[in-house]
Design a protein around this motif. Structure first.
Motif, PDB file in Angstrom:
ATOM      1  N   LYS A 106       4.972 -75.906 -15.901  1.00  0.00           N
ATOM      2  CA  LYS A 106       4.645 -76.222 -14.515  1.00  0.00           C
ATOM      3  C   LYS A 106       4.072 -74.978 -13.848  1.00  0.00           C
ATOM      4  O   LYS A 106       4.149 -73.864 -14.381  1.00  0.00           O
ATOM      5  CB  LYS A 106       5.870 -76.715 -13.755  1.00  0.00           C
ATOM      6  CG  LYS A 106       6.913 -75.651 -13.451  1.00  0.00           C
ATOM      7  CD  LYS A 106       8.029 -76.229 -12.582  1.00  0.00           C
ATOM      8  CE  LYS A 106       9.068 -75.157 -12.233  1.00  0.00           C
ATOM      9  NZ  LYS A 106      10.143 -75.723 -11.384  1.00  0.00           N
ATOM     10  N   LEU A 157      -4.879 -76.999  -6.770  1.00  0.00           N
ATOM     11  CA  LEU A 157      -3.626 -76.941  -7.518  1.00  0.00           C
ATOM     12  C   LEU A 157      -2.530 -76.306  -6.664  1.00  0.00           C
ATOM     13  O   LEU A 157      -2.798 -75.433  -5.828  1.00  0.00           O
ATOM     14  CB  LEU A 157      -3.817 -76.148  -8.808  1.00  0.00           C
ATOM     15  CG  LEU A 157      -4.607 -76.898  -9.887  1.00  0.00           C
ATOM     16  CD1 LEU A 157      -5.199 -75.938 -10.897  1.00  0.00           C
ATOM     17  CD2 LEU A 157      -3.719 -77.923 -10.579  1.00  0.00           C
ATOM     18  N   MET A 158      -1.278 -76.744  -6.897  1.00  0.00           N
ATOM     19  CA  MET A 158      -0.173 -76.330  -6.041  1.00  0.00           C
ATOM     20  C   MET A 158       1.062 -75.969  -6.868  1.00  0.00           C
ATOM     21  O   MET A 158       1.212 -76.442  -8.003  1.00  0.00           O
ATOM     22  CB  MET A 158       0.176 -77.457  -5.062  1.00  0.00           C
ATOM     23  CG  MET A 158      -0.957 -77.859  -4.135  1.00  0.00           C
ATOM     24  SD  MET A 158      -0.534 -79.308  -3.120  1.00  0.00           S
ATOM     25  CE  MET A 158       0.853 -78.637  -2.176  1.00  0.00           C
ATOM     26  N   ASP A 218       4.699 -76.181  -8.395  1.00  0.00           N
ATOM     27  CA  ASP A 218       5.513 -77.304  -8.864  1.00  0.00           C
ATOM     28  C   ASP A 218       4.701 -78.436  -9.479  1.00  0.00           C
ATOM     29  O   ASP A 218       5.279 -79.429  -9.929  1.00  0.00           O
ATOM     30  CB  ASP A 218       6.424 -77.857  -7.768  1.00  0.00           C
ATOM     31  CG  ASP A 218       7.498 -76.865  -7.358  1.00  0.00           C
ATOM     32  OD1 ASP A 218       7.990 -76.133  -8.249  1.00  0.00           O
ATOM     33  OD2 ASP A 218       7.838 -76.803  -6.165  1.00  0.00           O
ATOM     34  N   ASP A 219       3.353 -78.320  -9.534  1.00  0.00           N
ATOM     35  CA  ASP A 219       2.573 -79.290 -10.298  1.00  0.00           C
ATOM     36  C   ASP A 219       2.965 -79.196 -11.772  1.00  0.00           C
ATOM     37  O   ASP A 219       3.065 -78.098 -12.323  1.00  0.00           O
ATOM     38  CB  ASP A 219       1.068 -79.012 -10.170  1.00  0.00           C
ATOM     39  CG  ASP A 219       0.503 -79.405  -8.812  1.00  0.00           C
ATOM     40  OD1 ASP A 219       1.198 -80.127  -8.070  1.00  0.00           O
ATOM     41  OD2 ASP A 219      -0.625 -78.979  -8.501  1.00  0.00           O
ATOM     42  N   LYS A 220       3.183 -80.333 -12.418  1.00  0.00           N
ATOM     43  CA  LYS A 220       3.522 -80.375 -13.837  1.00  0.00           C
ATOM     44  C   LYS A 220       2.223 -80.436 -14.646  1.00  0.00           C
ATOM     45  O   LYS A 220       1.371 -81.294 -14.390  1.00  0.00           O
ATOM     46  CB  LYS A 220       4.374 -81.599 -14.161  1.00  0.00           C
ATOM     47  CG  LYS A 220       5.572 -81.797 -13.250  1.00  0.00           C
ATOM     48  CD  LYS A 220       6.672 -80.809 -13.533  1.00  0.00           C
ATOM     49  CE  LYS A 220       7.927 -81.129 -12.719  1.00  0.00           C
ATOM     50  NZ  LYS A 220       9.036 -80.196 -12.975  1.00  0.00           N
ATOM     51  N   ILE A 231      -2.668 -82.698 -14.166  1.00  0.00           N
ATOM     52  CA  ILE A 231      -1.294 -82.431 -13.739  1.00  0.00           C
ATOM     53  C   ILE A 231      -0.681 -83.720 -13.183  1.00  0.00           C
ATOM     54  O   ILE A 231      -1.381 -84.697 -12.895  1.00  0.00           O
ATOM     55  CB  ILE A 231      -1.242 -81.313 -12.685  1.00  0.00           C
ATOM     56  CG1 ILE A 231      -2.058 -81.672 -11.431  1.00  0.00           C
ATOM     57  CG2 ILE A 231      -1.807 -80.016 -13.268  1.00  0.00           C
ATOM     58  CD1 ILE A 231      -1.273 -82.290 -10.310  1.00  0.00           C
ATOM     59  N   THR A 232       0.625 -83.691 -13.051  1.00  0.00           N
ATOM     60  CA  THR A 232       1.312 -84.737 -12.286  1.00  0.00           C
ATOM     61  C   THR A 232       1.919 -84.082 -11.058  1.00  0.00           C
ATOM     62  O   THR A 232       2.480 -82.989 -11.121  1.00  0.00           O
ATOM     63  CB  THR A 232       2.410 -85.437 -13.099  1.00  0.00           C
ATOM     64  OG1 THR A 232       3.356 -84.480 -13.569  1.00  0.00           O
ATOM     65  CG2 THR A 232       1.809 -86.176 -14.279  1.00  0.00           C
ATOM     66  N   ARG A 233       1.784 -84.784  -9.942  1.00  0.00           N
ATOM     67  CA  ARG A 233       2.350 -84.344  -8.663  1.00  0.00           C
ATOM     68  C   ARG A 233       3.069 -85.549  -8.069  1.00  0.00           C
ATOM     69  O   ARG A 233       2.437 -86.480  -7.591  1.00  0.00           O
ATOM     70  CB  ARG A 233       1.262 -83.825  -7.734  1.00  0.00           C
ATOM     71  CG  ARG A 233       1.757 -83.277  -6.401  1.00  0.00           C
ATOM     72  CD  ARG A 233       0.579 -82.806  -5.566  1.00  0.00           C
ATOM     73  NE  ARG A 233      -0.170 -81.724  -6.215  1.00  0.00           N
ATOM     74  CZ  ARG A 233      -1.398 -81.356  -5.849  1.00  0.00           C
ATOM     75  NH1 ARG A 233      -2.030 -81.992  -4.871  1.00  0.00           N
ATOM     76  NH2 ARG A 233      -2.003 -80.357  -6.480  1.00  0.00           N
ATOM     77  N   THR A 275      -1.113 -88.688 -11.131  1.00  0.00           N
ATOM     78  CA  THR A 275      -1.776 -87.861 -12.133  1.00  0.00           C
ATOM     79  C   THR A 275      -3.145 -87.486 -11.600  1.00  0.00           C
ATOM     80  O   THR A 275      -3.931 -88.375 -11.206  1.00  0.00           O
ATOM     81  CB  THR A 275      -1.901 -88.598 -13.468  1.00  0.00           C
ATOM     82  OG1 THR A 275      -0.591 -88.929 -13.952  1.00  0.00           O
ATOM     83  CG2 THR A 275      -2.607 -87.735 -14.501  1.00  0.00           C
TER      84      THR A 275
END
Length: 434
Positions: free
Chosen positions: A359, A374-375, A377-379, A412-414, A418
């Motif tokens: 992450k 992008l931020m 805690d994004d997986k 990523i997943t947030r 996705t």
């Protein structure tokens, strides 16, 4: 774990008797492989019979174990608070005595004090992708010459009556051993300004300390950035490139330098005339011999000496985020006579393997990744079309230092979403010849 709290005077009594430090058994010098990950040296160590991974760090005096590994410690006799770089108040720790520490079965300390960091927020393992149980400090180096070969990822321990091969061809520099830590003189130039002083040889850091430099201005271009982790939590500050750094006869051009913010320095103490630290980003360019008994360090350039000082050009700090089982397809293949393999149509079988998950920990403001959206805690699911789990954390870090202008693609997943992102690597600290 037994918690028996004694007075400091009694603790000093224990330390005042018996054998002190490591003993190299046998008559042969010992070669010890190490892992070199994210510019950190990690070695295998046995503590009271338990196998662990320790970060080897000349910038630390004590041997320390993080709280998750308490089963290896039997007696805690003194409570202490550790202070250092970072924004927080420090760490509480217990001192344990009479520990047996063995390295490579022949480097042995039968009465080593170890500090157990109870509320440790030093998050080394998730940031380098391998398990780290503690830190081995100056005690490792105190009694014998120690050679660090960063090309071969190998440490050689030498008996006192033997001499490292090629030592006569290495450049010798005097060091001061202050509070069990090594200091060496350096000079650096920023534009036409030259400053000299002494720095801590710290195998976990590379920074100058602006509060110790009178009338010193950090020249642009510079960036605000996350710098690293200290005993007192996360360290933030500025980064830039300076014109050069001189270490004895060696000149390193355009090295990257980090300047911790004042709030990260408030709990730390520094020796007189110290202007900062030099770490493994610089040391890795040499074969190094530490000779604490004779207060010398020996250096010989290796093939990485002229290697450019690369910065993370993405602005992303990726960390380990656990593991998962992942299904992997394997084609069904028959082995015929003569060694010919025949695939059976579209038939496949499956196996389940453990894969790393990642992450985003931080995103540098104004960086390509931040501008793309992008931020923290994004997986991370995919990088450049490949499953993120197929990368090691070190290989991800290296991707961000490959070449300016390289396109990076992230999936990523947030939360429940996705999302795909693209950005281009850009060096925020180009050469400044002024």
């Amino acid at each position: 774990m037994k918690a028996v709290f004694l007075s400091l005077a009694l603790v000093c009594f224990f330390f005042g008797h018996g054998q002190v430090g490591f003993v190299l058994k046998g008559k042969k010098n010992v070669k010890l492989p190490f892992l070199f990950v994210h510019n950190l040296v990690v070695i295998p160590v046995q503590v009271n019979g338990y196998r662990m991974n320790f970060l080897l760090d000349t910038g630390v005096k004590e041997t320390m174990i993080f709280g998750e590994t308490l089963k290896s410690i039997d007696s805690a006799v003194f409570v202490n608070k550790f202070q250092g770089l970072g924004r927080s108040e420090g760490l509480d720790g217990y001192l344990s005595i009479n520990n047996q520490v063995t390295i490579a079965d022949v480097y042995e300390d039968l009465d080593q004090p170890i500090y157990i960091l109870q509320n440790a927020h030093i998050d080394i393992s998730t940031r380098i992708g391998i398990e780290v149980n503690g830190i081995m400090g100056s005690r490792f180096f105190e009694n014998y010459p120690v050679e660090m070969d960063f090309q071969k990822h190998r440490i050689t321990l030498y008996h006192k009556d033997s001499q490292p091969k090629g030592l006569a061809k290495m450049q010798s520099l005097p060091i001061d051993i202050l509070n069990s830590r090594p200091y060496v003189s350096v000079a650096f130039k920023q534009g036409n300004e030259a400053i000299d002083g002494r720095v801590l040889i710290d195998m976990g850091n590379r920074m100058l300390i602006p509060s110790k430099l009178n009338n010193f201005d950090i020249k642009p271009p510079f960036i605000e950035d996350y710098i690293g982790q200290g005993f007192n939590g996360e360290i933030y500050g500025k980064r830039n490139r300076i014109r050069s750094l001189e270490l004895g006869p060696f000149t390193m051009n355009y090295p990257l330098v980090a300047y911790p913010e004042l709030s990260s320095l408030q709990h730390a103490t520094f020796v007189s005339e110290r202007i900062g630290s030099i770490g493994n980003e610089l040391l890795r360019r040499f074969k190094v011999v530490f000779d604490y008994p004779n207060k010398m360090v020996y250096l010989h350039k290796n093939k990485d000496f002229d290697r450019f000082y690369y910065l993370n050009m993405s602005g992303l700090e990726i960390i380990h985020d656990g593991i998962k089982y992942e299904k992997e397809e394997i084609p069904v293949v028959l082995q015929k006579d003569g060694g010919t393999e025949v695939r059976m149509g579209n038939s496949v079988q499956y196996r389940f393997v453990l894969r790393n998950m990642y992450k985003i920990a931080t995103v540098r403001a104004g960086s390509p990744a931040a501008l793309a959206g992008l931020m923290p805690d994004d997986k991370v699911l995919r990088i450049n079309g490949r499953s993120a789990s197929s990368f090691s954390l070190e290989s991800i870090h290296n991707l961000f230092k490959t070449e300016e202008g390289k396109e990076m693609r992230f999936r990523i997943t947030r939360g429940d979403h996705t999302i795909d992102f693209k950005f281009v690597l850009k060096d925020p600290l180009p050469f400044n010849s002024n």
